[in-house]
Design a protein around this motif. Structure first.
Motif, PDB file in Angstrom:
ATOM      1  N   THR A   1       0.808  -1.224   0.000  1.00  0.00           N
ATOM      2  CA  THR A   1       0.000   0.000   0.000  1.00  0.00           C
ATOM      3  C   THR A   1       0.838   1.269   0.000  1.00  0.00           C
ATOM      4  OG1 THR A   1      -0.124  -0.040   2.416  1.00  0.00           O
ATOM      5  CG2 THR A   1      -1.877  -1.169   1.199  1.00  0.00           C
ATOM      6  N   PHE A   2       2.183   1.178   0.184  1.00  0.00           N
ATOM      7  CA  PHE A   2       3.050   2.352   0.225  1.00  0.00           C
ATOM      8  C   PHE A   2       3.932   2.387  -1.020  1.00  0.00           C
ATOM      9  CE2 PHE A   2       2.430   1.122   4.718  1.00  0.00           C
ATOM     10  CZ  PHE A   2       1.765   2.259   5.154  1.00  0.00           C
ATOM     11  N   SER A   3       4.226   3.598  -1.448  1.00  0.00           N
ATOM     12  CA  SER A   3       5.144   3.773  -2.569  1.00  0.00           C
ATOM     13  C   SER A   3       6.587   3.570  -2.103  1.00  0.00           C
ATOM     14  CB  SER A   3       4.986   5.170  -3.173  1.00  0.00           C
ATOM     15  OG  SER A   3       5.324   6.163  -2.214  1.00  0.00           O
ATOM     16  N   THR A   4       7.476   3.400  -3.059  1.00  0.00           N
ATOM     17  CA  THR A   4       8.887   3.192  -2.721  1.00  0.00           C
ATOM     18  C   THR A   4       9.478   4.417  -2.020  1.00  0.00           C
ATOM     19  OG1 THR A   4       9.095   1.757  -4.658  1.00  0.00           O
ATOM     20  CG2 THR A   4      11.138   2.558  -3.652  1.00  0.00           C
ATOM     21  N   LYS A   5       9.111   5.613  -2.454  1.00  0.00           N
ATOM     22  CA  LYS A   5       9.630   6.835  -1.846  1.00  0.00           C
ATOM     23  C   LYS A   5       9.127   6.986  -0.418  1.00  0.00           C
ATOM     24  CE  LYS A   5      10.447  11.663  -3.073  1.00  0.00           C
ATOM     25  NZ  LYS A   5      11.870  11.436  -3.369  1.00  0.00           N
ATOM     26  N   GLU A   6       7.862   6.634  -0.176  1.00  0.00           N
ATOM     27  CA  GLU A   6       7.323   6.738   1.174  1.00  0.00           C
ATOM     28  C   GLU A   6       7.960   5.717   2.106  1.00  0.00           C
ATOM     29  OE1 GLU A   6       5.122   8.114   4.369  1.00  0.00           O
ATOM     30  OE2 GLU A   6       5.534   9.000   2.404  1.00  0.00           O
ATOM     31  N   ILE A   7       8.255   4.540   1.576  1.00  0.00           N
ATOM     32  CA  ILE A   7       8.926   3.523   2.399  1.00  0.00           C
ATOM     33  C   ILE A   7      10.312   4.016   2.818  1.00  0.00           C
ATOM     34  CG2 ILE A   7       9.949   1.223   2.342  1.00  0.00           C
ATOM     35  CD1 ILE A   7       7.596   0.282   0.705  1.00  0.00           C
ATOM     36  N   LYS A   8      11.035   4.622   1.888  1.00  0.00           N
ATOM     37  CA  LYS A   8      12.363   5.133   2.225  1.00  0.00           C
ATOM     38  C   LYS A   8      12.265   6.282   3.232  1.00  0.00           C
ATOM     39  CE  LYS A   8      14.655   3.772  -2.072  1.00  0.00           C
ATOM     40  NZ  LYS A   8      15.401   4.246  -3.271  1.00  0.00           N
ATOM     41  N   ARG A   9      11.233   7.105   3.105  1.00  0.00           N
ATOM     42  CA  ARG A   9      11.055   8.204   4.060  1.00  0.00           C
ATOM     43  C   ARG A   9      10.773   7.663   5.452  1.00  0.00           C
ATOM     44  NH1 ARG A   9       6.771  11.420   6.037  1.00  0.00           N
ATOM     45  NH2 ARG A   9       7.450  13.556   6.511  1.00  0.00           N
ATOM     46  N   GLN A  10       9.908   6.684   5.540  1.00  0.00           N
ATOM     47  CA  GLN A  10       9.605   6.094   6.841  1.00  0.00           C
ATOM     48  C   GLN A  10      10.801   5.338   7.407  1.00  0.00           C
ATOM     49  OE1 GLN A  10       6.902   6.727   8.580  1.00  0.00           O
ATOM     50  NE2 GLN A  10       6.076   7.971   6.895  1.00  0.00           N
ATOM     51  N   GLU A  11      11.625   4.762   6.543  1.00  0.00           N
ATOM     52  CA  GLU A  11      12.847   4.098   7.011  1.00  0.00           C
ATOM     53  C   GLU A  11      13.785   5.107   7.676  1.00  0.00           C
ATOM     54  OE1 GLU A  11      13.577   1.045   7.132  1.00  0.00           O
ATOM     55  OE2 GLU A  11      12.605  -0.082   5.535  1.00  0.00           O
ATOM     56  N   ALA A  12      13.917   6.305   7.071  1.00  0.00           N
ATOM     57  CA  ALA A  12      14.781   7.330   7.645  1.00  0.00           C
ATOM     58  C   ALA A  12      14.233   7.831   8.980  1.00  0.00           C
ATOM     59  CB  ALA A  12      14.937   8.491   6.658  1.00  0.00           C
ATOM     60  N   ILE A  13      12.916   8.012   9.072  1.00  0.00           N
ATOM     61  CA  ILE A  13      12.310   8.445  10.337  1.00  0.00           C
ATOM     62  C   ILE A  13      12.470   7.361  11.396  1.00  0.00           C
ATOM     63  CG2 ILE A  13      10.144   9.117  11.445  1.00  0.00           C
ATOM     64  CD1 ILE A  13       9.258  10.322   8.794  1.00  0.00           C
ATOM     65  N   PHE A  14      12.312   6.115  10.990  1.00  0.00           N
ATOM     66  CA  PHE A  14      12.462   4.997  11.922  1.00  0.00           C
ATOM     67  C   PHE A  14      13.904   4.899  12.425  1.00  0.00           C
ATOM     68  CE2 PHE A  14      13.144   0.445  12.814  1.00  0.00           C
ATOM     69  CZ  PHE A  14      12.161   0.248  13.768  1.00  0.00           C
ATOM     70  N   GLU A  15      14.866   5.193  11.558  1.00  0.00           N
ATOM     71  CA  GLU A  15      16.270   5.179  11.980  1.00  0.00           C
ATOM     72  C   GLU A  15      16.540   6.273  13.006  1.00  0.00           C
ATOM     73  OE1 GLU A  15      20.763   5.397  10.024  1.00  0.00           O
ATOM     74  OE2 GLU A  15      18.981   5.514   8.757  1.00  0.00           O
ATOM     75  N   LEU A  16      15.922   7.438  12.838  1.00  0.00           N
ATOM     76  CA  LEU A  16      16.056   8.507  13.824  1.00  0.00           C
ATOM     77  C   LEU A  16      15.472   8.092  15.171  1.00  0.00           C
ATOM     78  CD1 LEU A  16      16.614  11.484  14.636  1.00  0.00           C
ATOM     79  CD2 LEU A  16      14.348  12.039  13.709  1.00  0.00           C
ATOM     80  N   SER A  17      14.314   7.470  15.137  1.00  0.00           N
ATOM     81  CA  SER A  17      13.661   7.040  16.378  1.00  0.00           C
ATOM     82  C   SER A  17      14.446   5.924  17.064  1.00  0.00           C
ATOM     83  CB  SER A  17      12.238   6.577  16.069  1.00  0.00           C
ATOM     84  OG  SER A  17      11.612   6.055  17.212  1.00  0.00           O
ATOM     85  N   ARG A  18      14.917   4.972  16.280  1.00  0.00           N
ATOM     86  CA  ARG A  18      15.674   3.853  16.867  1.00  0.00           C
ATOM     87  C   ARG A  18      17.009   4.326  17.437  1.00  0.00           C
ATOM     88  NH1 ARG A  18      17.232  -0.475  12.635  1.00  0.00           N
ATOM     89  NH2 ARG A  18      18.715   1.184  12.171  1.00  0.00           N
ATOM     90  N   GLY A  19      17.638   5.313  16.788  1.00  0.00           N
ATOM     91  CA  GLY A  19      18.886   5.864  17.308  1.00  0.00           C
ATOM     92  C   GLY A  19      18.687   6.557  18.648  1.00  0.00           C
ATOM     93  N   GLU A  20      17.539   7.224  18.811  1.00  0.00           N
ATOM     94  CA  GLU A  20      17.255   7.852  20.108  1.00  0.00           C
ATOM     95  C   GLU A  20      17.089   6.794  21.197  1.00  0.00           C
ATOM     96  OE1 GLU A  20      17.028  11.327  20.826  1.00  0.00           O
ATOM     97  OE2 GLU A  20      18.118  11.185  18.934  1.00  0.00           O
ATOM     98  N   GLN A  21      16.429   5.710  20.854  1.00  0.00           N
ATOM     99  CA  GLN A  21      16.238   4.635  21.827  1.00  0.00           C
ATOM    100  C   GLN A  21      17.584   4.009  22.223  1.00  0.00           C
ATOM    101  OE1 GLN A  21      13.403   1.730  20.555  1.00  0.00           O
ATOM    102  NE2 GLN A  21      13.478   0.569  22.463  1.00  0.00           N
ATOM    103  N   ASP A  22      18.454   3.796  21.249  1.00  0.00           N
ATOM    104  CA  ASP A  22      19.778   3.234  21.544  1.00  0.00           C
ATOM    105  C   ASP A  22      20.597   4.190  22.408  1.00  0.00           C
ATOM    106  OD1 ASP A  22      19.066   1.058  20.042  1.00  0.00           O
ATOM    107  OD2 ASP A  22      20.151   1.704  18.240  1.00  0.00           O
ATOM    108  N   LEU A  23      20.488   5.483  22.138  1.00  0.00           N
ATOM    109  CA  LEU A  23      21.234   6.466  22.921  1.00  0.00           C
ATOM    110  C   LEU A  23      20.762   6.474  24.374  1.00  0.00           C
ATOM    111  CD1 LEU A  23      23.223   8.825  23.170  1.00  0.00           C
ATOM    112  CD2 LEU A  23      21.397  10.346  22.383  1.00  0.00           C
ATOM    113  N   ILE A  24      19.468   6.392  24.581  1.00  0.00           N
ATOM    114  CA  ILE A  24      18.931   6.360  25.944  1.00  0.00           C
ATOM    115  C   ILE A  24      19.441   5.125  26.687  1.00  0.00           C
ATOM    116  CG2 ILE A  24      16.804   6.139  27.281  1.00  0.00           C
ATOM    117  CD1 ILE A  24      15.426   7.790  25.080  1.00  0.00           C
ATOM    118  N   GLU A  25      19.457   3.986  26.018  1.00  0.00           N
ATOM    119  CA  GLU A  25      19.956   2.762  26.651  1.00  0.00           C
ATOM    120  C   GLU A  25      21.437   2.891  27.013  1.00  0.00           C
ATOM    121  OE1 GLU A  25      19.162  -0.433  24.027  1.00  0.00           O
ATOM    122  OE2 GLU A  25      16.966  -0.346  24.259  1.00  0.00           O
TER     123      GLU A  25
END
Length: 539
Positions: free
Chosen positions: A112-136
């Protein structure tokens, strides 16, 4: 006749071979064997039949079997055999979760998502996951390193505060961003708009200015404390533990700084996959500008702190070495270990205003840098790029008469006026570091020249402004003198109090200075004009 007898020869031969083999076997059984045969040991444990394996579960199972069978069926004549086992393998380090955002979706959702939207969400997810790793990591540095060393009295509380800083204060900062991203995440796992969130959150990263500015002093103190056997043993045990992921303590303490420099890259990656007509486009561009300004400010503060740290470490043998340019320096451009012409190791500092050559020394367990020769101000510095083989290094009496190897990767620095100090021929390890030093030196000299040119232009403009003010002052008395001579048919209206004070002050000054104007020198005129300028500025 022969043709009929040939098929019968083969079975007869096979029968004779079998008879000979049976006779030979019986003969070997009847004759005594002279070979020494090692007797088979009696199997005392089923666990001995299990080959050693690396799997911990199977190994523990074998050990349980061996313990259960130990003591049963022991033979008094046969010594107990030790089980064949290998050293226990160290526990593998803990690994980070490297799951991608697209891997959290099922097949129907991904379509249901376009390739560009998937890449955008991947970048946002990487930002969120990096914050979680930093907190740990921040929590781990506190729980696994700071608290145990304080409880075991391995370090004092003041030393731990100087090394760790205010790490606890940064945990809520990143938890807030993580909570906002989670709140903005929709039921399908996508984040609609992130620009407004990061624009409001990024200025709070200025809190890291004090932490990053203290990193150089914290690293020096940690290296000094590592000489203590208790500290070294504790850090080594932590390094071998699974939670450390084979990272030492300083790697955890340096994680916040490395995280800061990733924010522009992450935001640019999100912007690259964001459509131009998306509401986040303008906000993300603004966020990139904000984080670049924050990093520039943190970098400037850190540079000033590092510069002052090394200035405080300088030790002078003579008061004449205390160049006033050293105290004016606000940044350290380059520093490192070089060798002079005689082969002596020198630690060279290139500040914004001066070049200082030093020798590392230790005074009462305190590392400092003893100033070598006279510091060279950048404005008086002359740089010479020497070719390989132009100078012979070493400086020994014997080396002057033998065919020694010619020096490579060398350059020379000196005063413009040779009477102010001697020149220094310096050697670096390789061509790469030589080019770095040359670039830094040329940049410092160019910057200093530009600043001198600006100062010269300002001086010339100020002189022209003073001359213009002199001409204005010469014309003012004439206007003031001609004003009273003009007749007035009507009485002027009474001015307001402020206007009265202004007019009276100006007229009084004009009347006082007018009679003595021809007798004043240019120096007096300039002082009066400059004083007038200051009064106007204050008003």
């Amino acid at each position: 006749m022969v043709a009929y007898d040939e098929p019968c020869v083969v079975p007869i031969k096979r029968t004779l071979q079998k008879i000979d083999y049976q006779n030979q076997t019986y003969k070997e059984l009847e004759e005594p064997c002279t070979k020494r045969v090692r007797p088979l040991g009696r199997v005392t444990s089923l666990a001995n039949l299990i080959s050693p394996v690396k799997n911990g579960v199977v190994r523990r199972f074998g050990q349980t079997l061996q313990a259960s069978f130990r003591g049963d069926g022991r033979s008094p004549g046969v010594p107990q055999q030790k089980p064949c086992s290998k050293a226990v393998a160290p526990t593998p380090p803990k690994r980070r979760n490297s799951t991608l955002w697209s891997e959290t979706l099922d097949v129907h959702q991904k379509g249901t998502f376009s390739t560009k939207e998937i890449k955008r969400q991947e970048a946002i997810f990487e930002l969120s996951r990096g914050e979680q790793d930093l907190i740990e990591d921040l929590k781990l540095a506190r729980k696994a390193y700071h608290d145990p060393m304080l409880k075991l009295s391995i370090m004092s509380e003041e030393e731990l505060t100087a090394i760790f800083g205010d790490l606890d204060a940064y945990i809520p900062l990143h938890e807030d961003l993580l909570a906002q991203l989670a709140k903005a995440t929709g039921p399908d796992g996508t984040v609609g708009q992130i620009g407004k969130i990061v624009v409001d959150w990024l200025p709070r990263l200025n809190a890291y200015r004090a932490y990053c500015s203290n990193q150089l002093a914290a690293k020096a103190l940690l290296d000094q404390k590592k000489q203590d056997p208790r500290v070294q043993d504790f850090l080594q045990r932590c390094l071998e533990s699974p939670f450390s992921r084979k990272l030492d303590l300083w790697s955890f303490l340096d994680i916040p700084r490395s995280r800061l420099v990733k924010y522009p890259l992450l935001l640019k990656e999100i912007l690259r996959h964001t459509p131009p007509d998306h509401p986040d486009t303008a906000s993300l561009e603004q966020a990139i500008s904000i984080i670049q300004a924050v990093l520039a400010d943190i970098n400037m503060k850190k540079g000033e702190s590092d510069c002052q740290y090394y200035i405080d470490k300088l030790e002078y043998l003579d008061d004449r070495q205390k160049d006033p340019h050293i105290d004016q320096c606000k940044s350290l451009l380059c520093h490192g270990e070089l060798r002079n012409k005689s082969g002596t190791k020198l630690h060279v500092f290139l500040f914004t205003e001066v070049l200082v050559l030093t020798r590392p020394v230790t005074r009462n367990d305190r590392h400092c840098f003893q100033v070598y020769r006279q510091p060279i101000p950048v404005q008086d510095l002359v740089l010479e790029d020497l070719q390989d083989g132009d100078v012979r290094m070493g400086g020994s009496f014997r080396g002057a008469f033998i065919n020694a190897d010619k020096a490579k990767n060398i350059f020379r620095v000196r005063f413009q006026d040779p009477s102010q100090g001697q020149s220094h021929t310096l050697q670096v390890n390789d061509i790469f570091h030589k080019q770095q030093w040359l670039n830094c030196l040329r940049t410092a000299m160019s910057t200093q020249k530009d600043s001198n040119d600006i100062c010269t232009k300002r001086r010339s403009s100020s002189v022209s402004a003073i001359i213009h003010m002199e001409e204005t002052d010469e014309n003012c008395p004439r206007a003031a003198a001609s004003a009273p001579s003009s007749p007035s048919s009507e009485e002027p209206p009474s001015p307001t109090p402020s206007a009265t004070s202004t007019l009276s002050s100006s007229s009084s000054s004009s009347s006082i200075s007018a009679p003595f104007q021809p007798r004043k020198s240019k120096k007096d005129k300039r002082s009066i004009c400059s004083l007038g300028k200051r009064k106007e500025t204050m008003v």
